[in-house]
Enzyme design. Structure first.
Site, PDB file in Angstrom:
ATOM      1  N   SER A 176       0.863  -1.334  -0.072  1.00 45.16           N
ATOM      2  CA  SER A 176       0.002  -0.022   0.120  1.00 45.16           C
ATOM      3  C   SER A 176       0.867   1.319  -0.098  1.00 45.16           C
ATOM      4  O   SER A 176       1.644   1.543  -0.992  1.00 45.16           O
ATOM      5  CB  SER A 176      -0.908  -0.168   1.114  1.00 45.16           C
ATOM      6  OG  SER A 176      -2.016   1.123   1.070  1.00 45.16           O
TER       7      SER A 176
ATOM      8  N   HIS B  81      -7.949  -4.797  -1.303  1.00 50.51           N
ATOM      9  CA  HIS B  81      -6.718  -4.119  -1.099  1.00 50.51           C
ATOM     10  C   HIS B  81      -6.595  -4.435   0.592  1.00 50.51           C
ATOM     11  O   HIS B  81      -7.201  -4.591   1.258  1.00 50.51           O
ATOM     12  CB  HIS B  81      -6.834  -2.518  -0.925  1.00 50.51           C
ATOM     13  CG  HIS B  81      -5.841  -1.781  -0.700  1.00 50.51           C
ATOM     14  ND1 HIS B  81      -5.023  -1.094  -1.683  1.00 50.51           N
ATOM     15  CD2 HIS B  81      -5.264  -1.031   0.553  1.00 50.51           C
ATOM     16  CE1 HIS B  81      -4.228  -0.299  -1.221  1.00 50.51           C
ATOM     17  NE2 HIS B  81      -4.102  -0.629   0.308  1.00 50.51           N
TER      18      HIS B  81
ATOM     19  N   ASP C 161      -9.603  -3.775  -5.822  1.00 51.46           N
ATOM     20  CA  ASP C 161      -9.048  -2.808  -5.086  1.00 51.46           C
ATOM     21  C   ASP C 161      -9.155  -1.595  -5.875  1.00 51.46           C
ATOM     22  O   ASP C 161      -9.050  -1.536  -7.064  1.00 51.46           O
ATOM     23  CB  ASP C 161      -7.543  -2.982  -5.025  1.00 51.46           C
ATOM     24  CG  ASP C 161      -6.697  -2.007  -4.401  1.00 51.46           C
ATOM     25  OD1 ASP C 161      -7.300  -0.897  -3.977  1.00 51.46           O
ATOM     26  OD2 ASP C 161      -5.237  -2.329  -4.132  1.00 51.46           O
TER      27      ASP C 161
END
Length: 314
Positions: free
Chosen positions: A153, A281, A251
């Site tokens: 991320s 995600h 995501d």
């Protein structure tokens, strides 16, 4: 395929977010309360906390040694958390799994976070620790070969930015970059990528919340137009290390990661993109225990060894 049923069940049981502005301290406390006790964590030969003394200050690091041997390749890991969440503890299990799967000595970086630390403090810490690792190779038992970067991320954002900054500074010892569902464009204009619309709601991280979650970082001086903040905006990607980019089907940020992989390939950089079907995600941090996703660490190891099969989707 549909969202994995175990993820769907988890999301269905999540309480509604509280009204009002986000409170970093409360959110961090909730995260830390979910960290397993040390005795319940994946055992390795040695795990030690220390401090990397760098030109930008002392940076906490946690070093994971998978087995006892004479020397190791190195992997420097940057945790995720929208630049204000995450810590050495919340992502300890990711670093442990990386060390076990790859056989590399993993150095996890406790970089400074927003909003307390203004941009580019966290980025500076990450780059400084990479240089520190290379400078202290003898102490770390580095074999002088692999010096990889990995991050999930926002940690993937730092991977791409650090790789580019190191290249610009003539530091050419980084051998690989591994980005798990990276956030590479902090513009958040929903017209930029179809995944921002197609995966806007119902998958844990929602498009409407991206600006708010990243506001602590952006309000600290991080300009979305700056390639150090949005690495996909960098014009020249030549000279960067080979990349593995792992994305998740559900995501909102899926497409920017995959576009970055395509742009690296166009620039002549070997780049492998892996889209995990049924994943959302954060799945490497939150759901890598699910059998369909557990192979992400072995695939990382295969990429580092240079023998990753050329499949595009799991």
């Amino acid at each position: 395929m549909p969202l994995h049923p175990r993820i769907a069940d988890f999301l269905a049981d999540l309480p509604a977010p509280p009204d009002g502005p986000l409170d970093p301290q409360i959110m961090r406390a909730v995260e830390e309360s979910q960290v397993p006790a040390p005795a319940d964590r994946l055992p390795l030969h040695r795990v030690e906390d220390t401090v990397a003394t760098t030109p930008v200050g002392d940076v906490p690091v946690r070093i994971y040694t998978p087995v006892e041997t004479d020397s190791y390749g190195l992997l420097v890991y940057f945790h995720g958390g929208a630049f204000f969440l995450g810590s050495l503890d919340t992502h300890d299990h990711v670093a442990r799994n990386l060390a076990k799967a790859t056989g590399l000595k993993v150095i996890s970086v406790g970089y400074r976070r927003a909003p307390e630390a203004a941009f580019p403090a966290g980025l500076d810490d990450c780059l400084a620790v990479v240089r520190w690792a290379a400078d202290h190779g003898d102490t770390l038992g580095w074999d002088g070969t692999t010096l990889a970067l990995a991050g999930d991320s926002s940690g993937g954002t730092f991977v791409a930015a650090v790789a580019a900054l190191a290249h610009d500074e003539g530091f050419d010892r980084i051998t690989h970059q591994i980005l798990y569902y990276p956030s590479l464009d902090l513009d958040f204009d929903t017209e930029r990528y179809p995944s921002l619309r197609d995966n806007a709601e119902g998958y844990g991280v929602e498009t409407a919340g991206l600006k708010g979650f990243n506001s602590f970082y952006l309000d600290s001086g991080a300009d979305p137009a700056d390639p150090r903040v949005s690495p996909i905006k960098r014009d020249d990607l030549t000279g960067l290390p080979p990349a593995l980019i792992v994305t998740a089907e559900y995501d909102p940020m899926r497409d920017e990661g995959e576009l970055y992989g395509a742009r690296l390939t166009e620039a002549g950089i070997p780049a492998t993109v892996r889209r995990y079907a049924g994943a959302n995600h954060g799945f490497v941090q939150n759901f890598s225990w699910i059998p369909e996703f557990a192979g992400v660490f072995e695939e990382t190891a295969q990429f580092l060894r240079g023998d990753l099969p050329t499949r595009q989707e799991q």
